[in-house]
Scaffold this active site. Structure first.
Site, PDB file in Angstrom:
ATOM      1  N   SER A  59       0.848  -1.203   0.000  1.00 20.77           N
ATOM      2  CA  SER A  59       0.000   0.000   0.000  1.00 20.77           C
ATOM      3  C   SER A  59       0.877   1.243   0.000  1.00 20.77           C
ATOM      4  O   SER A  59       0.596   2.230  -0.680  1.00 20.77           O
ATOM      5  CB  SER A  59      -0.899   0.020   1.242  1.00 20.77           C
ATOM      6  OG  SER A  59      -1.665  -1.156   1.328  1.00 20.77           O
TER       7      SER A  59
ATOM      8  N   HIS B  33      -2.958   2.585   7.231  1.00 22.09           N
ATOM      9  CA  HIS B  33      -2.014   1.469   7.144  1.00 22.09           C
ATOM     10  C   HIS B  33      -0.876   1.741   6.161  1.00 22.09           C
ATOM     11  O   HIS B  33       0.145   1.076   6.203  1.00 22.09           O
ATOM     12  CB  HIS B  33      -2.739   0.168   6.777  1.00 22.09           C
ATOM     13  CG  HIS B  33      -3.539   0.269   5.521  1.00 22.09           C
ATOM     14  ND1 HIS B  33      -4.838   0.731   5.501  1.00 22.09           N
ATOM     15  CD2 HIS B  33      -3.242  -0.020   4.236  1.00 22.09           C
ATOM     16  CE1 HIS B  33      -5.296   0.712   4.255  1.00 22.09           C
ATOM     17  NE2 HIS B  33      -4.348   0.266   3.477  1.00 22.09           N
TER      18      HIS B  33
ATOM     19  N   LEU C 104     -10.924   2.897   8.965  1.00 16.48           N
ATOM     20  CA  LEU C 104     -10.962   3.578   7.662  1.00 16.48           C
ATOM     21  C   LEU C 104     -12.099   4.576   7.478  1.00 16.48           C
ATOM     22  O   LEU C 104     -13.091   4.564   8.203  1.00 16.48           O
ATOM     23  CB  LEU C 104     -10.993   2.520   6.558  1.00 16.48           C
ATOM     24  CG  LEU C 104      -9.711   1.668   6.479  1.00 16.48           C
ATOM     25  CD1 LEU C 104      -9.889   0.490   5.541  1.00 16.48           C
ATOM     26  CD2 LEU C 104      -8.524   2.523   6.055  1.00 16.48           C
TER      27      LEU C 104
ATOM     28  N   ASN D 203      -5.518   1.811  -6.246  1.00 15.80           N
ATOM     29  CA  ASN D 203      -4.646   0.710  -6.647  1.00 15.80           C
ATOM     30  C   ASN D 203      -5.445  -0.557  -6.958  1.00 15.80           C
ATOM     31  O   ASN D 203      -4.870  -1.570  -7.362  1.00 15.80           O
ATOM     32  CB  ASN D 203      -3.534   0.461  -5.615  1.00 15.80           C
ATOM     33  CG  ASN D 203      -4.069   0.028  -4.262  1.00 15.80           C
ATOM     34  OD1 ASN D 203      -5.053  -0.691  -4.176  1.00 15.80           O
ATOM     35  ND2 ASN D 203      -3.406   0.457  -3.187  1.00 15.80           N
TER      36      ASN D 203
ATOM     37  N   LYS E  24      -0.489  -1.211  -6.629  1.00  7.42           N
ATOM     38  CA  LYS E  24      -0.127  -1.701  -5.300  1.00  7.42           C
ATOM     39  C   LYS E  24       1.196  -2.456  -5.432  1.00  7.42           C
ATOM     40  O   LYS E  24       1.312  -3.361  -6.256  1.00  7.42           O
ATOM     41  CB  LYS E  24      -1.246  -2.606  -4.774  1.00  7.42           C
ATOM     42  CG  LYS E  24      -1.221  -2.808  -3.260  1.00  7.42           C
ATOM     43  CD  LYS E  24      -2.599  -3.184  -2.731  1.00  7.42           C
ATOM     44  CE  LYS E  24      -2.569  -3.537  -1.254  1.00  7.42           C
ATOM     45  NZ  LYS E  24      -3.934  -3.703  -0.705  1.00  7.42           N
TER      46      LYS E  24
ATOM     47  N   HIS F 128      -1.173  -7.775   0.758  1.00  6.90           N
ATOM     48  CA  HIS F 128      -1.755  -6.779   1.655  1.00  6.90           C
ATOM     49  C   HIS F 128      -1.311  -7.042   3.095  1.00  6.90           C
ATOM     50  O   HIS F 128      -1.495  -8.129   3.625  1.00  6.90           O
ATOM     51  CB  HIS F 128      -3.280  -6.780   1.581  1.00  6.90           C
ATOM     52  CG  HIS F 128      -3.898  -5.716   2.443  1.00  6.90           C
ATOM     53  ND1 HIS F 128      -4.199  -4.452   1.972  1.00  6.90           N
ATOM     54  CD2 HIS F 128      -4.227  -5.714   3.759  1.00  6.90           C
ATOM     55  CE1 HIS F 128      -4.691  -3.726   2.956  1.00  6.90           C
ATOM     56  NE2 HIS F 128      -4.723  -4.467   4.057  1.00  6.90           N
TER      57      HIS F 128
ATOM     58  N   GLU G   9     -23.592  11.800  11.652  1.00  8.84           N
ATOM     59  CA  GLU G   9     -22.902  11.928  12.936  1.00  8.84           C
ATOM     60  C   GLU G   9     -21.447  11.494  12.875  1.00  8.84           C
ATOM     61  O   GLU G   9     -20.608  12.022  13.613  1.00  8.84           O
ATOM     62  CB  GLU G   9     -23.655  11.116  13.998  1.00  8.84           C
ATOM     63  CG  GLU G   9     -25.085  11.591  14.262  1.00  8.84           C
ATOM     64  CD  GLU G   9     -26.104  11.201  13.196  1.00  8.84           C
ATOM     65  OE1 GLU G   9     -25.775  10.356  12.321  1.00  8.84           O
ATOM     66  OE2 GLU G   9     -27.218  11.748  13.213  1.00  8.84           O
TER      67      GLU G   9
ATOM     68  N   PHE H 267     -27.878   9.101  18.822  1.00  9.96           N
ATOM     69  CA  PHE H 267     -27.304   9.253  17.485  1.00  9.96           C
ATOM     70  C   PHE H 267     -25.781   9.421  17.548  1.00  9.96           C
ATOM     71  O   PHE H 267     -25.088   9.150  16.568  1.00  9.96           O
ATOM     72  CB  PHE H 267     -27.981  10.387  16.725  1.00  9.96           C
ATOM     73  CG  PHE H 267     -29.492  10.246  16.687  1.00  9.96           C
ATOM     74  CD1 PHE H 267     -30.089   8.991  16.750  1.00  9.96           C
ATOM     75  CD2 PHE H 267     -30.312  11.353  16.623  1.00  9.96           C
ATOM     76  CE1 PHE H 267     -31.470   8.847  16.734  1.00  9.96           C
ATOM     77  CE2 PHE H 267     -31.700  11.223  16.601  1.00  9.96           C
ATOM     78  CZ  PHE H 267     -32.286   9.971  16.661  1.00  9.96           C
TER      79      PHE H 267
ATOM     80  N   GLN I 145     -34.680   6.124  19.802  1.00 11.53           N
ATOM     81  CA  GLN I 145     -34.206   7.489  20.059  1.00 11.53           C
ATOM     82  C   GLN I 145     -33.551   7.608  21.438  1.00 11.53           C
ATOM     83  O   GLN I 145     -33.116   8.691  21.827  1.00 11.53           O
ATOM     84  CB  GLN I 145     -35.375   8.490  19.997  1.00 11.53           C
ATOM     85  CG  GLN I 145     -36.373   8.239  18.887  1.00 11.53           C
ATOM     86  CD  GLN I 145     -35.824   8.535  17.507  1.00 11.53           C
ATOM     87  OE1 GLN I 145     -35.427   9.646  17.220  1.00 11.53           O
ATOM     88  NE2 GLN I 145     -35.770   7.517  16.657  1.00 11.53           N
TER      89      GLN I 145
END
Lengths: 647, 647
Positions: free
Chosen positions: A32, A69, A130, A189, A250, A263, A387, A412, A448
């Site tokens: 990466s 990463h 992420l 990639n 990559k 990876h 949010e 929320f 709620q």
């Protein structure tokens, strides 16, 4: 020789260093990192205006690595440039290319994923879960604008992570707030962890989507120095915010890291030489070697802005604050909702502390942050119904010198718990205020109501953030006076805070000049038979139960446990005078004040603690009392349980 | 007279009923309901194939109301059609137009927001926290496809809630999985709670965005029966999934509910007549009254599918499972990671229970759900990096007769905690498996480690879901045998479960034929001085500490507390034989097993409990041991603390 001729040689040099450090560390994401090598080279050596010897400079352009990463490539460039690292400015030292071999060591500032809190001040926020970076970048941009600082924010986003909805929340926010100094660079990639990236996240798809979201989207070869140079040079001067969709490879430059799934897998140390030779060969094919042009970044030119400061002046009294913010009548009526008092406090805080900004998610007329909007329209950020983005924007704003108060329904806020935890990891000084907590919301029903929140935030309140402070402090105001003062306390307290407010108006339980402290509790009533402890809305209910019990000859101490972590000693001591018996009542699920006191009591062994929390997932009821009855927290329920405990 | 002539009169009739019920209840969202009145009329009376007397029919088309607060309009139509309500088929009765006045009453099935769990089986999932419905719909569609049921799923989405990133995650998922039987209807009334909806969520913007996401997007007037009829009639026959962007009016038909902010505000009962007169006048202007055409929905025509069943056959032994799934060598080596054992178990479960499906978020090669993919490619759903969508898709699948196992890193599951809670409110029978939990992940650092998860899920484990069961059960396997059997237990246990697995290989602690039960714990070692309790990875560490302590003459009971809620009695009893002393060790933040035992001990008062949880926010370390040391959970730390406790 063009101005970008230095790029290929530098990219290969940094790529080698990035691969090496992961190989030595035995873990990390070299492939990466290699896909970003040209982008990072052009940014950190040429386009970003910053000074490696002063990464704290508020005028500097910033880089947010959303796909955390890939961080080894940043560490490589930073080491090459001799950037400063350290947990404080005083302790800082220049990073060297040898230091990077300490990657992921316990003592190293080079954490597995970006984290300013462990000594890498080039970053503004912890990333690694992420999809959060574009929001952080937007927050940095918004903070800079409110402070009159002209800087650009570059956010590097993985194609795979562009699947996270938060990216699209952020894309909307950037457009809504016209933050055209934010640049989103997508690293396409094409490969995820387990498989290829979906066609929904292809470069073409991302280009279409960003354009549909109102950005200027351009697609280029992410290993073409000239194309990168041209597009990065446009950032800040386009009418719409610019999204650069960069097609990359990559494991760029190292064929052996491109075959199979690399990876998160570094080459063995014995294979390092081979990989380095491949990178050298790639460079020679590109006709590289040497190369001139810019090889150091330029420092920011703008004059240094005034230091962000505030928090010295005291807020006015509760009474005066109510009077001048439209709640004078409440003082006479003797009741006011904690959420309304929060609105009053936030507004008064705005007056004494120019750092304070407020964010809300389309419920400002319920949380009462709209009072702040009316007083300080330029310091209020409407985030709409998104949010996750809101919390990460606040993180960026805090890094940019602001003191952000984030409000929405407490329920929320749970939408952003992952973002909250990343904020905490990066030690972001943000203040979270969740309204309509607990079951007193009544008719609206469980979707709620916030109920696991106290357990969740308590778990953070009991852990050191690495600098000797608890990572989060929780405030549970029981009346308007408490809400007013605890809002102030949040602002004064350095570190993440969470406050829970409630919907109903409640009678004042405190004199208007009452004072509160972190870790504190107050005894609101004395009695000899039982120590009854409540928090938030349940203090009112507990006092009513105590009154009923008094009529039956059972005397109750009533404590308001308004913060976590709680200094349990005063409550346990008081309980020793009530036959060593405590009953805790909370309108949330298990794991809050009851757990806190039970842990303390079970360690000491001389006080017995019973607890009542919400015992059933709620449903709608016409009144708060209806729902309290359903979940086993009515006055009747407390009286029965108290009888049982003292029997 | 056209086939849609019944629509305006029916829309007005339902609108009146929706307004009335909120007015009687004293709360609710009549103006949002009115904006949906034509859409709901055309769906529930004409386009959906369903039978109001059998809302449980699996063949029926389904409606997901993502913007849950608009639910009164559904209740109105359902009552008019005499749809069945009730907490079970046996107790069900037909809803009447008088019943709707019970809206939001404690005893009523008509909760403030959609919730099947409280007796409204027309819905498949609880909604009300926004942005989740399209994912639920996608899950329903995917479940139907795997079962060979031809049905369509209509999802009603508010324009304001289209800001939630999850909507875009779902849009990607629907396209990836070619679920063109899902129709997204956007209700573009242009007004949010606090303010107008952003231009980023205008009808035009949503049309552009949905097209960019690969949908067929059409924009129409949401109060035009002919246009709605035409577009709804296309659902299921388009090449791409269809998004209908409907421009609507908040408070349609009632001008007095259009001026000012009427969000979430019903008219006073004294104003009801006026509002009803306005709606009548609107109808007369439209030339309405009477009208023919379809006024009852059509029942599904397809033959009833085979009843989803499974879970009767037992899984093979742990040994056989390891042998035939590529982990035979582990049996001899004597160690295997819990996450690997999960992969084995999931695959074996797939063999004996056809209901089982698996979902993962681009980390299937880390969670080991990829083993299931290899065995059952048609029952595996790659959700990519979008955890919120993944959890809500699972909710839809569970409602569609599947038994979904959702896996990703435990940390990334926290991205979907709001969705998890909505799943729990709707009593979705889903199984959540979070891998790489705790600090044993080592080098990757805190952004990848799950630490507040035990406190969070424990809070649910202690609450009744309204049907007499605990709302969530937590499983904390310490070794591969436990992980294998607890995966099976999750499948057998009706209700939401959460299991936590760890990255490292750990030695077998159990004989291969060990058995486990909900609420259980196992004593793995006996001693006279201290009862040491661990969970998950920390059981291995605790056993090592016990061995060291034995060398110092301190004998330890060691318990593996592998579920929450925990039956604490055996542990407390055993502790009485160790001088009433317990020490709990956990690699998570406070609020887990320690809190569980402390609460029990503090209530009983005869055993003292100390606890060790993660005391610092972690950072990267090269090994699990490095990080355990940093956070105060090394063998040394436990031995010291144990000495202190027994002193």
């Amino acid at each position: 020789m063009s101005e970008t001729d230095f790029v290929h040689p530098k990219a290969v040099e940094l790529g080698k260093l990035a691969v090496r450090m992961t190989s030595v560390a035995g873990s990390g994401h070299p492939s990466s990192a290699l896909s970003l090598t040209h982008i990072v080279t052009l940014l950190m050596y040429r386009h970003m205006r910053w000074d490696p010897s002063d990464p704290w400079d508020e005028r500097a352009d910033r880089l947010v690595l959303s796909e955390g990463h890939a961080v080894p490539i940043i560490y490589a460039a930073y080491a090459d440039l001799g950037g400063m690292v350290g947990r404080s400015r005083e302790d800082a030292h220049a990073l060297t290319v040898t230091d990077v071999e300490q990657l992921r060591e316990l003592q190293s500032e080079l954490d597995g994923h970006p984290n300013p809190a462990e000594g890498f001040p080039f970053f503004d926020a912890a990333t690694g879960s992420l999809g959060q970076g574009l929001s952080v970048g937007a927050g940095l941009a918004a903070a800079a604008r409110t402070r009159g600082i002209e800087k650009r924010i570059f956010v590097l986003i993985g194609d795979g992570e562009a699947r996270e909805g938060q990216i699209w929340e952020a894309a909307d926010f950037v457009v809504d707030h016209k933050l055209s100094n934010v640049c989103a660079v997508f690293n396409c990639n094409g490969e995820g962890q387990a498989d290829d990236v979906s066609a929904q996240q292809s470069a073409d798809a991302l280009e279409r989507k960003m354009a549909a979201f109102g950005w200027e989207a351009v697609q280029i070869d992410g290993h073409d120095p000239a194309a990168l140079d041209e597009q990065l040079g446009r950032v800040g001067s386009t009418r719409k915010p610019l999204a650069i969709i960069a097609r990359t490879v990559k494991g760029w430059g190292a064929p052996s890291l491109q075959e199979g799934n690399w990876h998160g897998k570094p080459p063995k140390r014995s294979d390092l030489e081979k990989v380095e030779a491949e990178l050298d060969e790639t460079l020679s094919k590109l006709g590289g070697g040497g190369g001139s042009g810019t090889t150091r970044p330029t420092a920011p030119a703008q004059a240094r802005p005034a230091r962000a400061s505030g928090g010295e002046k005291a807020m006015v009294s509760f009474e005066e604050a109510c009077e001048r913010n439209g709640f004078g009548a409440a003082l006479k009526e003797g009741k006011l909702a904690t959420r309304r008092a929060y609105g009053v406090a936030l507004t008064e805080l705005g007056r004494v502390d120019p750092r304070v900004v407020a964010l809300d998610g389309d419920v400002r007329n319920s949380t009462f942050s709209d009072m702040f909007l009316k007083a300080f329209p330029d310091r209020f950020f409407e985030c709409k119904i998104a949010e996750q983005n809101m919390v990460s924007v606040a993180v960026g704003m805090a890094a940019g010198g602001k003191l952000p108060f984030v409000s929405t329904f407490a329920k929320f806020l749970s939408r952003a718990y992952d973002q909250v935890e990343l904020a905490l990891i990066g030690r972001a000084n943000i203040k979270l205020v969740g309204s309509h907590a607990g079951v007193s919301l009544g008719p609206d029903g469980p979707s709620q109501m916030s109920l696991p929140d106290v357990a969740y935030f308590r778990s953070f309140s009991r852990v050191d953030d690495g600098s000797g402070r608890n990572a989060c402090t929780v405030f549970l105001p029981s009346d308007a006076v408490a809400a007013y003062r605890l809002t102030e306390l949040m602002a004064r307290h350095d570190g993440m805070c969470y406050m829970r407010t409630h919907r109903p108006d409640v009678s004042f339980l405190y004199p208007f000049d009452a004072s509160f402290e972190v870790g504190g509790s107050h005894r609101l009533r004395e009695g000899a038979d039982l120590t009854l402890v409540g928090s938030g809305y349940m203090v009112t209910v507990a006092l009513e139960a105590a009154e009923r019990l008094a009529g039956e000859g059972v005397g109750c101490n009533v404590f308001d446990a308004y913060t976590l972590p709680l200094n349990c000693e005063p409550v346990l001591s008081a309980a020793k005078e009530t036959n060593g018996r405590i009953l805790v009542v909370e309108d949330n699920y298990a794991g809050g004040v009851h757990a806190e006191l039970a842990e303390a009591a079970a360690a000491a062994g001389d006080v017995r603690v019973a607890g009542m929390t919400c015992r059933r997932v709620p449903k709608s009821g016409r009144t708060a009392e209806d729902v309290l009855r359903l979940v086993g927290l009515s006055v009747d329920d407390i009286v029965s349980k108290a009888r049982e405990v003292v029997a």
